[in-house]
Design an enzyme around this catalytic site. Structure first.
Site, PDB file in Angstrom:
ATOM      1  N   ASN A 195       0.834  -1.206   0.000  1.00 34.28           N
ATOM      2  CA  ASN A 195       0.000   0.000   0.000  1.00 34.28           C
ATOM      3  C   ASN A 195       0.863   1.248   0.000  1.00 34.28           C
ATOM      4  OD1 ASN A 195      -2.584   1.563   0.652  1.00 34.28           O
ATOM      5  ND2 ASN A 195      -1.259   2.139   2.379  1.00 34.28           N
ATOM      6  N   GLU A 196       0.548   2.186  -0.892  1.00 36.98           N
ATOM      7  CA  GLU A 196       1.192   3.509  -0.915  1.00 36.98           C
ATOM      8  C   GLU A 196       2.693   3.428  -0.631  1.00 36.98           C
ATOM      9  OE1 GLU A 196      -0.988   6.397   1.448  1.00 36.98           O
ATOM     10  OE2 GLU A 196      -2.670   6.328   0.054  1.00 36.98           O
ATOM     11  N   TYR A 268      -7.368  11.628  -2.722  1.00 42.05           N
ATOM     12  CA  TYR A 268      -8.315  12.254  -1.797  1.00 42.05           C
ATOM     13  C   TYR A 268      -8.383  13.738  -2.135  1.00 42.05           C
ATOM     14  CZ  TYR A 268      -7.906   8.009   1.038  1.00 42.05           C
ATOM     15  OH  TYR A 268      -7.931   6.709   1.480  1.00 42.05           O
ATOM     16  N   GLU A 315      -8.231   3.638  -3.462  1.00 39.36           N
ATOM     17  CA  GLU A 315      -8.599   4.547  -2.361  1.00 39.36           C
ATOM     18  C   GLU A 315      -9.012   5.865  -2.990  1.00 39.36           C
ATOM     19  OE1 GLU A 315      -6.080   5.134   1.062  1.00 39.36           O
ATOM     20  OE2 GLU A 315      -5.390   3.050   0.967  1.00 39.36           O
TER      21      GLU A 315
HETATM   22  O1  AHR Z   1      -7.701   5.667   4.091  1.00 44.25           O
HETATM   23  C1  AHR Z   1      -6.873   6.259   5.041  1.00 44.25           C
HETATM   24  C2  AHR Z   1      -5.402   6.175   4.683  1.00 44.25           C
HETATM   25  O2  AHR Z   1      -5.168   6.971   3.559  1.00 44.25           O
HETATM   26  C3  AHR Z   1      -4.896   4.810   4.264  1.00 44.25           C
HETATM   27  O3  AHR Z   1      -4.520   4.033   5.335  1.00 44.25           O
HETATM   28  C4  AHR Z   1      -3.707   5.147   3.433  1.00 44.25           C
HETATM   29  O4  AHR Z   1      -3.448   4.174   2.454  1.00 44.25           O
HETATM   30  C5  AHR Z   1      -4.035   6.500   2.849  1.00 44.25           C
HETATM   31  O5  AHR Z   1      -2.995   7.397   3.003  1.00 44.25           O
END
Ligand code: AHR
Length: 514
Positions: A195-196, A268, A315
């Site tokens: 992840n990331e 996001y 995400e």
């Molecule tokens: O969804 C919250 C966080 O956002 C996750 O854990 C991470 O992958 C991202 O930075």
């Protein structure tokens, strides 16, 4: 030429003639069922459940709650999640996954070791583990997607997790599974390679070459254990501070182009500046990033025969209030409370996924419950956040083939983007049923829209569902839902369908094509 923009400026000086000269905003959309973008993969309506705050512990799973069943699953949450039509569930993180050792979460619950969770400053009880997640996914009717630990984990640990879940040969690992009460393999198809991993905040972060080499060896072992699995490589999440997000994806794909099936990307967005025109245009960034990532994928696959790599946007959401210093403390972290403008942004993201249906085949809204989520609980019940409704309407209705539309709409310039369409739209055609999803971004004006059927005709009856509210800042809460779907009336003629989309609204139209 007197354009609408210059006209508005002129009219500011002479407001008394504004009405007479301006008239309603209008848009025109042509619909041709032979112009197809691609098949809409139902997995674009996925969610994500991380061991973080009250998402799993206190959301999905609450052993002490009278609202839970014998397994500890909150029944009201499960019902709301089922009604959301969650098609795929990603687990156990997120940042949490980069230090998650899956063997901590199997075997008798009372004997599982509590561990420090350094991603979110908590103690993880491990009472919800692999068996619980896979059982929950089945109860939900969602495809499980497990993100392996490529931070502090090892190749063998990732490989043995696949073997534990999917293996049918008689080995020490599958015997372990059987001893823990599961005779048959679950056959988990979707596996994340970390992840990331491009973020310095990630436990076990590596530079791109180190990550790519490590992920390649993990991928080989995982696919040699079960060749039917699909692997999702960790692409970009880190767009800030001059980071080379395109270069990250290019290198990852250079190494993994023969092993990865998807490239994972994250985004996001937020409205810190309280700038509605800018915020409501957020999906413009998504379109740009999808287009660029598609180009990088095409370049990586140049000369590689019979391989496809798709995008997994695993995400995404609005997330800015409960973040950084405002995140909160203890268990109540990332508890974002959503309003109408957030729901509209969510609808525009879903439109973007459909409008890129040829390349974007997985998307997971982060997350499912309490933590930046469409479902919000307390000890006695839950409420559905504003963002629940667009996701639900899309997931239940927008299936089949994504159509490539001709759209003529008024546009505006925001701080970062030029030519933002006020009317944001996608269309899905499934066996003669047409579903059109429309966001009117305009804050104060309706847009009178004419849909013109090209190859087919509309039947008369039109189903219209609108998500709107008294104000763009309207929020739902326990016991009040000012933002919720409302049924509207509409009718079509054989070749035209006229509909006026109210200001700051999301509308789903459904009509049969004959
Ligand atoms: O969804 C919250 C966080 O956002 C996750 O854990 C991470 O992958 C991202 O930075």
């Amino acid at each position: 030429m007197l354009t609408r923009r210059t006209l508005s400026k002129t009219l500011l000086a002479a407001p008394f003639i504004l009405k007479a000269q301006q008239g309603p905003l209008r848009a025109r959309v042509k619909i041709d069922t032979e112009r197809i973008i691609g098949d809409i993969d139902p997995k674009i309506y996925g969610n994500f459940a991380e061991h973080l705050g009250r998402c799993i512990d206190g959301g999905i799973f609450d052993e002490k709650s009278p609202l839970s069943d014998a397994k500890g699953y909150r029944k009201d949450v499960l019902a709301a999640a089922k009604d959301l039509n969650v098609t795929q569930l990603r687990w156990p993180g997120g940042n949490f996954s980069s230090n998650y050792h899956w063997r901590d979460g199997i075997g008798p619950r009372d004997q599982r070791p509590p561990r420090l969770d350094m991603a979110w400053g908590a103690v993880e009880s491990n009472r919800f583990g692999t068996h619980d997640f896979l059982d929950y996914s089945q109860a939900l009717g969602a495809e499980p997607y497990i993100c392996a630990n490529l931070g502090t984990g090892t190749w063998t640990e990732a490989q043995e997790w696949v073997e534990y879940c999917n293996g049918s040969a008689d080995t020490a690992v599958t015997r372990e599974r059987k001893r823990n009460g599961r005779a048959e393999p679950w056959k988990v198809t979707y596996w994340g390679l970390g992840n990331e991993m491009d973020g310095g905040w990630q436990m076990g972060h590596r530079d791109v070459v180190e990550y790519s080499k490590f992920a390649l060896e993990a991928a080989k072992l995982m696919k040699w254990t079960d060749p039917s699995i699909k692997l999702i490589a960790a692409g970009s999440s880190n767009y800030g501070g001059g980071s080379d997000w395109i270069g990250w994806n290019r290198t990852v794909l250079d190494f993994l182009k023969n092993h990865a099936d998807y490239l994972a990307l994250h985004l996001y967005v937020g409205n810190n500046a309280n700038d509605y025109p800018e915020f409501i245009a957020s999906s413009m960034e998504l379109y740009d990033r999808i287009k660029t990532a598609e180009g990088v994928i095409d370049a990586a696959l140049n000369g590689v025969r019979n391989r496809k790599i798709y995008i997994a946007w695993d995400e995404w959401n609005v997330w800015y209030r409960a973040r950084g210093a405002n995140q909160g403390t203890g268990r109540r972290i990332l508890e974002e409370h959503y309003n109408l403008e957030d729901a509209l942004v969510v609808a525009t993201f879903l439109n973007a996924f459909i409008n890129n249906a040829h390349i974007l085949k997985i998307a997971n809204m982060a997350q499912l419950v309490n933590v930046i989520a469409p479902i919000f609980t307390n000890d006695t019940g839950l409420f559905l956040q504003t963002i629940y409704y667009p996701l639900q309407l899309f997931a239940k209705n927008a299936r089949g083939k994504a159509l490539d539309l001709f759209v003529e709409t008024p546009r505006y310039n925001s701080r970062r983007f030029n030519g933002v369409p006020y009317l944001d739209i996608s269309a899905a055609h499934d066996n003669g049923s047409l579903v059109i999803n429309v966001v009117n971004r305009h804050r104060t004006e309706a847009i009178e829209t004419t849909f013109e059927a090209q190859d087919k005709g509309f039947s008369t009856a039109v189903e219209a569902v609108e998500v709107n509210g008294p104000d763009i800042k309207s929020e739902n809460d326990f016991g009040k839902s000012p933002v919720a779907p409302v049924i509207r009336t509409a009718a079509a003629q054989p070749k035209t369908l006229r509909y006026s989309f109210p200001p700051h609204s999301y509308t789903m139209l459904r009509v049969k094509l004959v």
